[in-house]
Design a protein around this motif. Structure first.
Motif, PDB file in Angstrom:
ATOM      1  N   VAL A 215     -29.930 -94.229  23.517  1.00  0.00           N
ATOM      2  CA  VAL A 215     -28.315 -93.774  24.153  1.00  0.00           C
ATOM      3  C   VAL A 215     -27.675 -94.509  23.550  1.00  0.00           C
ATOM      4  O   VAL A 215     -26.868 -95.461  23.500  1.00  0.00           O
ATOM      5  CB  VAL A 215     -28.959 -93.838  25.504  1.00  0.00           C
ATOM      6  CG1 VAL A 215     -27.357 -93.176  26.210  1.00  0.00           C
ATOM      7  CG2 VAL A 215     -29.947 -93.340  26.248  1.00  0.00           C
ATOM      8  N   VAL A 216     -26.587 -93.334  22.605  1.00  0.00           N
ATOM      9  CA  VAL A 216     -25.105 -94.507  22.176  1.00  0.00           C
ATOM     10  C   VAL A 216     -23.890 -93.614  23.135  1.00  0.00           C
ATOM     11  O   VAL A 216     -24.061 -92.589  23.681  1.00  0.00           O
ATOM     12  CB  VAL A 216     -25.328 -93.448  20.488  1.00  0.00           C
ATOM     13  CG1 VAL A 216     -23.141 -94.099  20.089  1.00  0.00           C
ATOM     14  CG2 VAL A 216     -26.244 -93.663  20.096  1.00  0.00           C
ATOM     15  N   ALA A 217     -23.183 -94.657  23.703  1.00  0.00           N
ATOM     16  CA  ALA A 217     -21.668 -94.976  24.531  1.00  0.00           C
ATOM     17  C   ALA A 217     -20.557 -94.442  23.374  1.00  0.00           C
ATOM     18  O   ALA A 217     -21.129 -95.414  23.068  1.00  0.00           O
ATOM     19  CB  ALA A 217     -21.727 -95.564  25.184  1.00  0.00           C
ATOM     20  N   LEU A 218     -20.120 -93.818  23.454  1.00  0.00           N
ATOM     21  CA  LEU A 218     -18.627 -93.511  22.919  1.00  0.00           C
ATOM     22  C   LEU A 218     -17.905 -94.210  23.692  1.00  0.00           C
ATOM     23  O   LEU A 218     -17.046 -93.418  24.910  1.00  0.00           O
ATOM     24  CB  LEU A 218     -17.962 -92.000  22.111  1.00  0.00           C
ATOM     25  CG  LEU A 218     -19.189 -91.548  21.130  1.00  0.00           C
ATOM     26  CD1 LEU A 218     -18.400 -90.019  20.682  1.00  0.00           C
ATOM     27  CD2 LEU A 218     -19.331 -92.200  19.928  1.00  0.00           C
ATOM     28  N   LEU A 219     -16.918 -95.254  23.248  1.00  0.00           N
ATOM     29  CA  LEU A 219     -15.940 -95.652  24.192  1.00  0.00           C
ATOM     30  C   LEU A 219     -14.986 -95.755  23.474  1.00  0.00           C
ATOM     31  O   LEU A 219     -14.461 -95.890  22.493  1.00  0.00           O
ATOM     32  CB  LEU A 219     -16.654 -97.262  24.862  1.00  0.00           C
ATOM     33  CG  LEU A 219     -17.777 -96.949  25.747  1.00  0.00           C
ATOM     34  CD1 LEU A 219     -17.768 -98.465  25.494  1.00  0.00           C
ATOM     35  CD2 LEU A 219     -16.918 -96.762  27.374  1.00  0.00           C
ATOM     36  N   GLY A 220     -13.502 -95.613  24.447  1.00  0.00           N
ATOM     37  CA  GLY A 220     -12.279 -96.156  23.565  1.00  0.00           C
ATOM     38  C   GLY A 220     -11.244 -95.327  24.456  1.00  0.00           C
ATOM     39  O   GLY A 220     -11.602 -94.692  25.445  1.00  0.00           O
ATOM     40  N   PRO A 221      -9.885 -96.015  24.190  1.00  0.00           N
ATOM     41  CA  PRO A 221      -8.484 -95.506  24.377  1.00  0.00           C
ATOM     42  C   PRO A 221      -8.604 -93.810  24.470  1.00  0.00           C
ATOM     43  O   PRO A 221      -8.850 -93.361  23.914  1.00  0.00           O
ATOM     44  CB  PRO A 221      -7.382 -95.668  24.445  1.00  0.00           C
ATOM     45  CG  PRO A 221      -7.929 -96.658  22.437  1.00  0.00           C
ATOM     46  CD  PRO A 221      -9.422 -96.516  23.322  1.00  0.00           C
ATOM     47  N   ASN A 222      -7.232 -93.425  25.425  1.00  0.00           N
ATOM     48  CA  ASN A 222      -7.018 -91.904  25.394  1.00  0.00           C
ATOM     49  C   ASN A 222      -6.876 -91.241  24.276  1.00  0.00           C
ATOM     50  O   ASN A 222      -5.792 -92.677  23.516  1.00  0.00           O
ATOM     51  CB  ASN A 222      -6.413 -91.226  26.995  1.00  0.00           C
ATOM     52  CG  ASN A 222      -7.287 -91.931  27.914  1.00  0.00           C
ATOM     53  OD1 ASN A 222      -7.927 -91.422  28.365  1.00  0.00           O
ATOM     54  ND2 ASN A 222      -5.798 -91.818  28.989  1.00  0.00           N
ATOM     55  N   GLY A 223      -7.002 -90.496  23.595  1.00  0.00           N
ATOM     56  CA  GLY A 223      -6.703 -90.143  22.437  1.00  0.00           C
ATOM     57  C   GLY A 223      -6.865 -90.628  21.469  1.00  0.00           C
ATOM     58  O   GLY A 223      -7.283 -90.522  20.393  1.00  0.00           O
ATOM     59  N   ALA A 224      -8.107 -91.796  21.490  1.00  0.00           N
ATOM     60  CA  ALA A 224      -8.873 -92.442  20.520  1.00  0.00           C
ATOM     61  C   ALA A 224      -9.037 -91.319  19.047  1.00  0.00           C
ATOM     62  O   ALA A 224     -10.145 -91.818  18.403  1.00  0.00           O
ATOM     63  CB  ALA A 224      -9.672 -93.389  20.872  1.00  0.00           C
ATOM     64  N   GLY A 225     -10.134 -90.413  19.762  1.00  0.00           N
ATOM     65  CA  GLY A 225     -11.223 -89.538  19.436  1.00  0.00           C
ATOM     66  C   GLY A 225     -12.415 -88.736  20.075  1.00  0.00           C
ATOM     67  O   GLY A 225     -13.130 -88.616  19.037  1.00  0.00           O
ATOM     68  N   LYS A 226     -13.022 -89.876  20.546  1.00  0.00           N
ATOM     69  CA  LYS A 226     -14.105 -89.969  21.361  1.00  0.00           C
ATOM     70  C   LYS A 226     -14.616 -87.624  21.975  1.00  0.00           C
ATOM     71  O   LYS A 226     -15.728 -87.766  21.471  1.00  0.00           O
ATOM     72  CB  LYS A 226     -14.287 -90.142  23.067  1.00  0.00           C
ATOM     73  CG  LYS A 226     -13.901 -92.458  22.463  1.00  0.00           C
ATOM     74  CD  LYS A 226     -13.675 -92.088  23.775  1.00  0.00           C
ATOM     75  CE  LYS A 226     -13.209 -91.774  25.375  1.00  0.00           C
ATOM     76  NZ  LYS A 226     -11.421 -91.994  24.965  1.00  0.00           N
ATOM     77  N   THR A 227     -13.788 -87.168  22.152  1.00  0.00           N
ATOM     78  CA  THR A 227     -13.608 -86.633  22.840  1.00  0.00           C
ATOM     79  C   THR A 227     -13.930 -85.136  21.422  1.00  0.00           C
ATOM     80  O   THR A 227     -15.286 -84.241  21.488  1.00  0.00           O
ATOM     81  CB  THR A 227     -12.633 -85.232  23.350  1.00  0.00           C
ATOM     82  OG1 THR A 227     -12.952 -86.550  24.788  1.00  0.00           O
ATOM     83  CG2 THR A 227     -13.228 -84.116  23.925  1.00  0.00           C
ATOM     84  N   THR A 228     -13.151 -85.635  20.285  1.00  0.00           N
ATOM     85  CA  THR A 228     -13.221 -84.967  19.207  1.00  0.00           C
ATOM     86  C   THR A 228     -14.537 -85.588  18.410  1.00  0.00           C
ATOM     87  O   THR A 228     -15.038 -84.155  18.465  1.00  0.00           O
ATOM     88  CB  THR A 228     -12.530 -85.723  18.535  1.00  0.00           C
ATOM     89  OG1 THR A 228     -10.648 -84.336  18.781  1.00  0.00           O
ATOM     90  CG2 THR A 228     -11.917 -84.416  17.013  1.00  0.00           C
ATOM     91  N   ALA A 229     -14.776 -86.312  18.781  1.00  0.00           N
ATOM     92  CA  ALA A 229     -16.564 -86.508  18.031  1.00  0.00           C
ATOM     93  C   ALA A 229     -17.472 -85.787  18.524  1.00  0.00           C
ATOM     94  O   ALA A 229     -18.579 -85.007  17.971  1.00  0.00           O
ATOM     95  CB  ALA A 229     -16.731 -88.012  18.170  1.00  0.00           C
TER      96      ALA A 229
END
Length: 363
Positions: free
Chosen positions: A45-59
């Motif tokens: 289970v891998v969690a993508l974390l980052g500030p808004n606009g970092a690219g998480k949702t794009t990934a």
């Protein structure tokens, strides 16, 4: 859940291991560029974390096939998915708002996936009933989404995604729509279901607690690139950017180490118990900071700076003070201590931190 060992990582990177996720996601949209490598073994289970606009949702959208890749590759269980349409991918998605079909019952929402994969109506409904029972929702099979609680809707959405037996499960802020009380209960249930999931799961979240509880491995994305990845405990203990430090609640500084001393770029000096040479990080929690209105005499703390209170805010059952001066930092103290010190914006203070409460590591 399993850890991704070096052998598995190397095999996946070389393309010699058939199972799991091996992706380099390159997406260029306007002036933004995402370039992120994701490797995971079945059960991870891998969690993508980052500030808004970092690219998480794009990934996440790239993994689902909803956003095309500009470059890189995407392989799942050894099969290239780069040009596979979204509906043909062995991928299940739980969206932030769940997106349940409002005109269908919980049972028929879950049965939708198997039906799309060729199952008969009776077979799909039987599978859906089994999934609802597994989720503790057997008594809600005939209920439509508008009559479900937030936690129930989340479990129906998860059941719908799992009913297609995906090899990759994507979760977009799966707990964001829940209130705090429901979130605690649903988080525990989601952790249990993810622990039983035999393929790869990737979740996007802004909540560090969700990530720490649900994921085996964290991947931190900033400005379209991966800046740090590792186990939750490793990330929490060794932050490498200001964002990660704020995420895990630490003061973080970078400088050059000479033995027990780390000289920061701004001129301040930190004394630590570790012995290092060369570029280094130093971190310590806000609770390690002690504040004084007058310069302390006879203090055992090796670190002492003159500061000024820039702001105060309630942080849980404590007061968090933001300080500027010789070393910008945050400090946590009780409301009683804050009152006794007569803290207010602009108040001069002395801040001390014992060397034993700092943690230094190579940059």
């Amino acid at each position: 859940m399993t850890d991704l060992d070096d052998t598995t990582r190397g095999a996946l990177a070389a393309g010699t291991h058939a199972l799991g996720l091996d992706a380099r996601l390159v997406v260029e949209r306007g002036g933004f560029r995402l370039d992120a490598r994701l490797i995971a073994a079945p059960g991870d289970v891998v969690a993508l974390l980052g500030p808004n606009g970092a690219g998480k949702t794009t990934a996440l959208r790239a993994l689902a096939g909803l956003t095309p890749l500009s470059g890189g590759h995407l392989r799942l269980d050894g099969a290239a998915l780069d040009r596979t349409p979204p509906e043909a991918r062995p991928v299940g998605v739980v969206f932030q708002d769940y997106l349940l079909f409002p005109h269908l019952s919980a049972l028929d929402n879950v049965a939708f996936g198997p039906r799309c994969r060729g199952a008969s109506k009776a077979e799909a409904r039987a599978q859906a009933a089994a999934w609802l029972e597994r989720m503790g929702l057997a008594g809600h099979a005939g209920v439509r989404p508008r009559r479900l609680s937030g936690g129930q809707a989340q479990r129906v959405a998860l059941a719908r995604a799992l009913a297609t037996r995906p090899r990759l499960l994507l979760l977009d802020e799966p707990l964001a729509a829940l209130d705090a009380r429901t979130r605690l209960e649903v988080r525990a249930g989601l952790r249990r279901h993810l622990a039983e999931f035999e393929a790869v799961a990737v979740l996007v979240t802004h909540d560090p607690l969700d990530a720490m509880v649900l994921a085996d491995r964290l991947v931190v994305v900033e400005d379209g690139g991966v800046v740090q990845e590792g186990t939750p405990s490793d990330i929490a203990r060794h932050p490498r950017t200001d964002y990660v430090a704020q995420l895990v609640g630490l003061n973080l500084y970078r400088g050059r180490a000479e033995g027990h001393v780390v000289r920061l770029d701004g001129g301040a000096v930190l004394t630590t118990t570790e012995i290092l040479t060369g570029p280094a990080f130093v971190a310590f929690p806000p609770a390690a900071v002690t504040l004084h209105r007058d310069r302390p005499i006879g203090s055992s703390a090796r670190n002492l700076w003159r500061c000024e209170v820039a702001g105060l805010e309630t942080h849980g059952d404590q007061i968090r003070a933001d300080l500027t001066g010789e070393l910008p930092l945050t400090a946590d103290l009780t409301t009683v201590a804050a009152a006794e010190l007569d803290l207010h914006p602009g108040a001069p203070v002395w801040a001390t931190v014992k060397a034993a409460q700092t943690h230094a590591y190579p940059a």
